[in-house]
Motif scaffolding. Structure first.
Motif, PDB file in Angstrom:
ATOM      1  N   UNK A 109     -15.485  -5.908   8.589  1.00  0.00           N
ATOM      2  CA  UNK A 109     -16.444  -6.799   9.240  1.00  0.00           C
ATOM      3  C   UNK A 109     -15.784  -7.783  10.194  1.00  0.00           C
ATOM      4  N   UNK A 110     -14.449  -7.756  10.304  1.00  0.00           N
ATOM      5  CA  UNK A 110     -13.750  -8.577  11.297  1.00  0.00           C
ATOM      6  C   UNK A 110     -13.497  -7.800  12.583  1.00  0.00           C
ATOM      7  N   UNK A 111     -13.942  -6.565  12.650  1.00  0.00           N
ATOM      8  CA  UNK A 111     -13.605  -5.686  13.768  1.00  0.00           C
ATOM      9  C   UNK A 111     -14.080  -6.260  15.100  1.00  0.00           C
ATOM     10  N   UNK A 112     -13.467  -5.763  16.177  1.00  0.00           N
ATOM     11  CA  UNK A 112     -13.781  -6.236  17.523  1.00  0.00           C
ATOM     12  C   UNK A 112     -13.028  -7.515  17.811  1.00  0.00           C
TER      13      UNK A 112
ATOM     14  N   UNK B 123       0.859  -1.174   0.000  1.00  0.00           N
ATOM     15  CA  UNK B 123       0.000   0.000   0.000  1.00  0.00           C
ATOM     16  C   UNK B 123       0.901   1.230   0.000  1.00  0.00           C
ATOM     17  N   UNK B 124       0.622   2.226  -0.827  1.00  0.00           N
ATOM     18  CA  UNK B 124       1.473   3.421  -0.852  1.00  0.00           C
ATOM     19  C   UNK B 124       1.611   4.096   0.505  1.00  0.00           C
ATOM     20  N   UNK B 125       0.621   3.907   1.391  1.00  0.00           N
ATOM     21  CA  UNK B 125       0.680   4.507   2.714  1.00  0.00           C
ATOM     22  C   UNK B 125       1.380   3.627   3.740  1.00  0.00           C
ATOM     23  N   UNK B 126       1.938   2.496   3.319  1.00  0.00           N
ATOM     24  CA  UNK B 126       2.778   1.706   4.208  1.00  0.00           C
ATOM     25  C   UNK B 126       2.134   0.452   4.748  1.00  0.00           C
ATOM     26  N   UNK B 127       2.905  -0.264   5.540  1.00  0.00           N
ATOM     27  CA  UNK B 127       2.523  -1.587   6.006  1.00  0.00           C
ATOM     28  C   UNK B 127       1.314  -1.560   6.930  1.00  0.00           C
ATOM     29  N   UNK B 128       1.179  -0.501   7.741  1.00  0.00           N
ATOM     30  CA  UNK B 128       0.037  -0.435   8.641  1.00  0.00           C
ATOM     31  C   UNK B 128      -1.278  -0.377   7.890  1.00  0.00           C
ATOM     32  N   UNK B 129      -1.279   0.260   6.748  1.00  0.00           N
ATOM     33  CA  UNK B 129      -2.484   0.335   5.925  1.00  0.00           C
ATOM     34  C   UNK B 129      -2.674  -0.973   5.149  1.00  0.00           C
ATOM     35  N   UNK B 130      -1.578  -1.546   4.680  1.00  0.00           N
ATOM     36  CA  UNK B 130      -1.679  -2.765   3.870  1.00  0.00           C
ATOM     37  C   UNK B 130      -2.126  -3.962   4.688  1.00  0.00           C
ATOM     38  N   UNK B 131      -1.579  -4.128   5.869  1.00  0.00           N
ATOM     39  CA  UNK B 131      -1.835  -5.329   6.663  1.00  0.00           C
ATOM     40  C   UNK B 131      -2.800  -5.013   7.794  1.00  0.00           C
ATOM     41  N   UNK B 132      -3.994  -4.588   7.403  1.00  0.00           N
ATOM     42  CA  UNK B 132      -5.080  -4.372   8.341  1.00  0.00           C
ATOM     43  C   UNK B 132      -6.220  -5.307   7.976  1.00  0.00           C
ATOM     44  N   UNK B 133      -7.056  -5.632   8.953  1.00  0.00           N
ATOM     45  CA  UNK B 133      -8.115  -6.614   8.756  1.00  0.00           C
ATOM     46  C   UNK B 133      -9.312  -5.991   8.050  1.00  0.00           C
ATOM     47  N   UNK B 134     -10.227  -6.837   7.620  1.00  0.00           N
ATOM     48  CA  UNK B 134     -11.451  -6.368   6.984  1.00  0.00           C
ATOM     49  C   UNK B 134     -12.339  -5.656   8.009  1.00  0.00           C
TER      50      UNK B 134
ATOM     51  N   UNK C 287      -8.250 -12.365  16.778  1.00  0.00           N
ATOM     52  CA  UNK C 287      -7.746 -11.012  16.967  1.00  0.00           C
ATOM     53  C   UNK C 287      -7.623 -10.375  15.593  1.00  0.00           C
ATOM     54  N   UNK C 288      -8.374  -9.301  15.320  1.00  0.00           N
ATOM     55  CA  UNK C 288      -8.328  -8.723  13.983  1.00  0.00           C
ATOM     56  C   UNK C 288      -7.101  -7.853  13.720  1.00  0.00           C
ATOM     57  N   UNK C 289      -6.299  -7.588  14.725  1.00  0.00           N
ATOM     58  CA  UNK C 289      -5.149  -6.707  14.533  1.00  0.00           C
ATOM     59  C   UNK C 289      -4.091  -7.423  13.714  1.00  0.00           C
ATOM     60  N   UNK C 290      -3.681  -6.804  12.623  1.00  0.00           N
ATOM     61  CA  UNK C 290      -2.560  -7.322  11.850  1.00  0.00           C
ATOM     62  C   UNK C 290      -1.282  -6.662  12.343  1.00  0.00           C
ATOM     63  N   UNK C 291      -0.728  -5.740  11.519  1.00  0.00           N
ATOM     64  CA  UNK C 291       0.432  -4.970  11.965  1.00  0.00           C
ATOM     65  C   UNK C 291       0.091  -4.207  13.240  1.00  0.00           C
ATOM     66  N   UNK C 292       0.995  -4.193  14.237  1.00  0.00           N
ATOM     67  CA  UNK C 292       2.305  -4.857  14.246  1.00  0.00           C
ATOM     68  C   UNK C 292       2.341  -6.149  15.051  1.00  0.00           C
ATOM     69  N   UNK C 293       1.176  -6.599  15.631  1.00  0.00           N
ATOM     70  CA  UNK C 293       1.227  -7.738  16.548  1.00  0.00           C
ATOM     71  C   UNK C 293       1.033  -9.082  15.854  1.00  0.00           C
ATOM     72  N   UNK C 294       0.135  -9.140  14.851  1.00  0.00           N
ATOM     73  CA  UNK C 294      -0.095 -10.385  14.107  1.00  0.00           C
ATOM     74  C   UNK C 294      -0.357 -11.563  15.046  1.00  0.00           C
ATOM     75  N   UNK C 295      -1.223 -11.347  16.009  1.00  0.00           N
ATOM     76  CA  UNK C 295      -1.480 -12.407  17.000  1.00  0.00           C
ATOM     77  C   UNK C 295      -2.083 -13.654  16.359  1.00  0.00           C
ATOM     78  N   UNK C 296      -3.066 -13.467  15.475  1.00  0.00           N
ATOM     79  CA  UNK C 296      -3.782 -14.614  14.918  1.00  0.00           C
ATOM     80  C   UNK C 296      -3.630 -14.770  13.413  1.00  0.00           C
TER      81      UNK C 296
END
Length: 578
Positions: free
Chosen positions: A124-127, A111-122, A148-157
């Motif tokens: 409807x997966x929120x919460x 993603x041109x705005x970086x990894x935090x924008x690219x590796x985020x969940x959908x 866990x819907x969090x991708x960057x930077x923890x990638x728990x699930x």
């Protein structure tokens, strides 16, 4: 991503349709259980000493990107005999996040705005992911569950080898594989109208060819993005190629040759309603010309559902029964079978047995009248539909344009006829890229000078399939092997090898393909992965998987993987030169 429809609609989708969408995808092989979900963010391998600090504002333009865990300069040039070396992925989907309505796959390869924008969940997966019914269904067999819907930077699930809706091929993960010796990536632009129309959230059209065009655009954008981060136009390691000679130049320069392919269920609108095709020869010709203009070099004729070009190779068991429902929704008819007349067979489908044997005659008569029921005689089963006249026109059109014919997903009747057309023309450009054709065709593929690459299974299963395929090689042609990872294809990636306690991969390790490159455990953000316990959680673990393949299969399979790029280029060149 913005949703095309209100989120609560997801809860109203009938379970049968949920199952249909889920079962359009490859089933996970029986393997060791995955690591427990909900583990600490650093679950898996221990953190590496001296890991880089996280950017203060991850996801902002210009923010530092994660490293690859690889040291040493990737090799350039050729071997003493003038051959390139490197391994091949003949089947992956970098841009599938734009397919299926654009809301089913979560995350992007860049993603041109970086990894935090690219590796985020959908959205409807929120919460806690409780509304992520498709992810839950494909991962656990139930639409109920959490993650866990969090991708960057923890990638728990996620990413994980068995998570099918989350991004598996972020560009720095792919870069790690290139640094370890990968030199060819066949990226299939992918679309499926049925999945798109069934899934309740949508931001993109369901028109398959429009989505193919969009994904081709995203591929050039990704190349430009990587170029920018590597000094400017043409300086990046990711190079889209249009022919074998250009690919050879790219590989000799030590870069990754990216081949564009297409895997879609209704190419050029070639849907079938009942017995009526919804496309013409003129549409096929125009479509093939457009694909060549887009840079596409490899193409499937059919995928999962019967279309106006060919019948498909069935899926089996419950998966097949549900996809059969999709065939009804897409074509107006259930699959139809007949007793196979040769050694080649399609996969058996259910329900079958004594009742189907008893009713076989009447069912055949009803089928000829356009009335189909999902009741089948005892196997072996073969799809009654082979390669149609329009399908033959497309195969000949692929040959006329020096394109590679992808034979996977065709019924045995369609595949056999396609191989006959290729044999009559002396055409080498044929690939079985991810283990979806009858093994009895291996000798015909190799005699043509074609190539076979195995699906990305656990390392021990992958080695077994390599052994079976290699026995059919033709000594007239350079033998090389590869894999079809099907990353972002909503299938499982290679799981951890069962029973590996006594011979685990030890970190750091030297790349089996490039002895000048050393790799440690892959780390992104706060997460570190270990192939021994987590399998190929994302594309960056491919070098680790290949090292584990060496543990199981020894140096011979590594030699064959190292020659994968050369074998692919020679096959492609023969197709271009006749």
């Amino acid at each position: 991503m913005s949703s095309g429809r209100p989120l609560p609609r997801s809860a109203l989708v009938p379970l049968a349709l949920i199952a249909l969408v889920a079962c359009l995808l490859p089933a996970a092989p029986a393997t060791a259980a995955p690591a427990p979900r909900g583990a600490p963010a650093t679950a898996g391998a221990p953190e590496l000493p001296g890991a880089p600090e996280l950017p203060g504002a991850p996801g902002l333009p210009g923010a530092p990107e994660p490293g690859t865990g690889a040291t040493g300069a990737p090799f350039t040039g050729t071997t003493r005999d003038g051959e390139v070396r490197g391994y091949v992925d003949a089947h992956t989907h970098l841009m599938s996040y734009e397919a299926f309505g654009g809301q089913l796959m979560c995350g992007k390869p860049f993603d041109p705005d970086g990894i935090g924008k690219a590796l985020s969940d959908c959205p409807d997966h929120a919460g806690n992911g409780v509304l992520a019914w498709f992810e839950n269904f494909t991962r656990t067999g139930s639409p109920l569950g959490t993650h866990d819907p969090v991708g960057w930077p923890t990638f728990r699930d996620w990413p994980a080898w068995d998570s099918r809706t989350h991004q598996q091929a972020y560009y720095t993960w792919l870069e790690r594989s290139w640094r370890a010796g990968q030199r060819v990536l066949v990226n299939h632009l992918v679309a499926n109208r049925q999945i798109c129309e069934i899934y309740p959230l949508r931001r993109n059209t369901c028109d398959e060819m429009d989505i193919i065009r969009l994904q081709a655009k995203r591929m050039t954008e990704m190349q430009a993005y990587i170029d920018k981060r590597n000094g400017g136009p043409g300086k990046g390691w990711f190079r889209i190629v249009r022919g074998s000679e250009q690919a050879r130049e790219v590989i000799e320069a030590g870069k990754l040759a990216v081949v564009l392919g297409v895997e879609t269920s209704e190419p050029f609108g070639c849907r079938k309603l009942g017995s009526d095709p919804q496309c013409t020869r003129g549409q096929i010709d125009k479509g093939l010309d457009e694909m060549r203009d887009l840079g596409v070099s490899s193409m499937f004729v059919c995928h999962k559902f019967d279309n106006a070009l060919c019948g498909v190779r069935f899926d089996s068991d419950t998966t097949g029964a549900i996809i059969n429902l999709g065939n009804l929704l897409g074509t107006g008819r259930f699959w139809q079978v007949e007793k196979c007349t040769g050694t080649e067979t399609d996969n058996p489908i259910a329900p079958s047995g004594p009742l189907g044997d008893l009713l076989n005659g009447p069912l055949r008569w009803l089928g000829q009248a356009g009335i189909t029921l999902p009741i089948y005689p005892s196997p072996p089963h073969c799809n009654v539909h082979g390669l149609t006249d329009l399908g033959e026109h497309m195969v000949k059109g692929l040959m006329e344009r020096d394109m590679i014919v992808e034979i996977d997903h065709m019924s045995v009747k369609a595949a056999g006829r396609t191989l006959t057309l290729l044999e009559d023309a002396g055409y080498s450009g044929v690939v079985s890229s991810h283990s979806w054709t009858d093994g009895a065709y291996a000798s015909r593929i190799y005699r043509l000078g074609g190539m076979i690459t195995g699906y990305g299974n656990a390392s021990d299963r992958f080695v077994q399939e390599w052994k079976r395929n290699k026995q059919f090689r033709d000594p007239r042609f350079t033998f090389g092997y590869g894999y079809g990872l099907d990353a972002n294809g909503m299938g499982p990636l290679p799981p951890p090898r069962a029973g590996n306690e006594q011979n685990r991969l030890r970190y750091p390790f030297t790349s089996p393909i490039d002895p000048d490159v050393t790799l440690d455990r892959q780390r992104t953000g706060l997460r570190t992965w270990d192939v021994n316990t987590e399998g190929v959680a994302n594309y960056g673990l491919v070098p680790d998987w290949i090292a584990d393949i060496r543990t199981v299969g020894g140096p011979e399979i590594i030699d064959d993987l190292s020659r994968g790029a050369e074998a692919y280029l020679q096959m492609w060149h023969r197709a271009e030169t006749g």
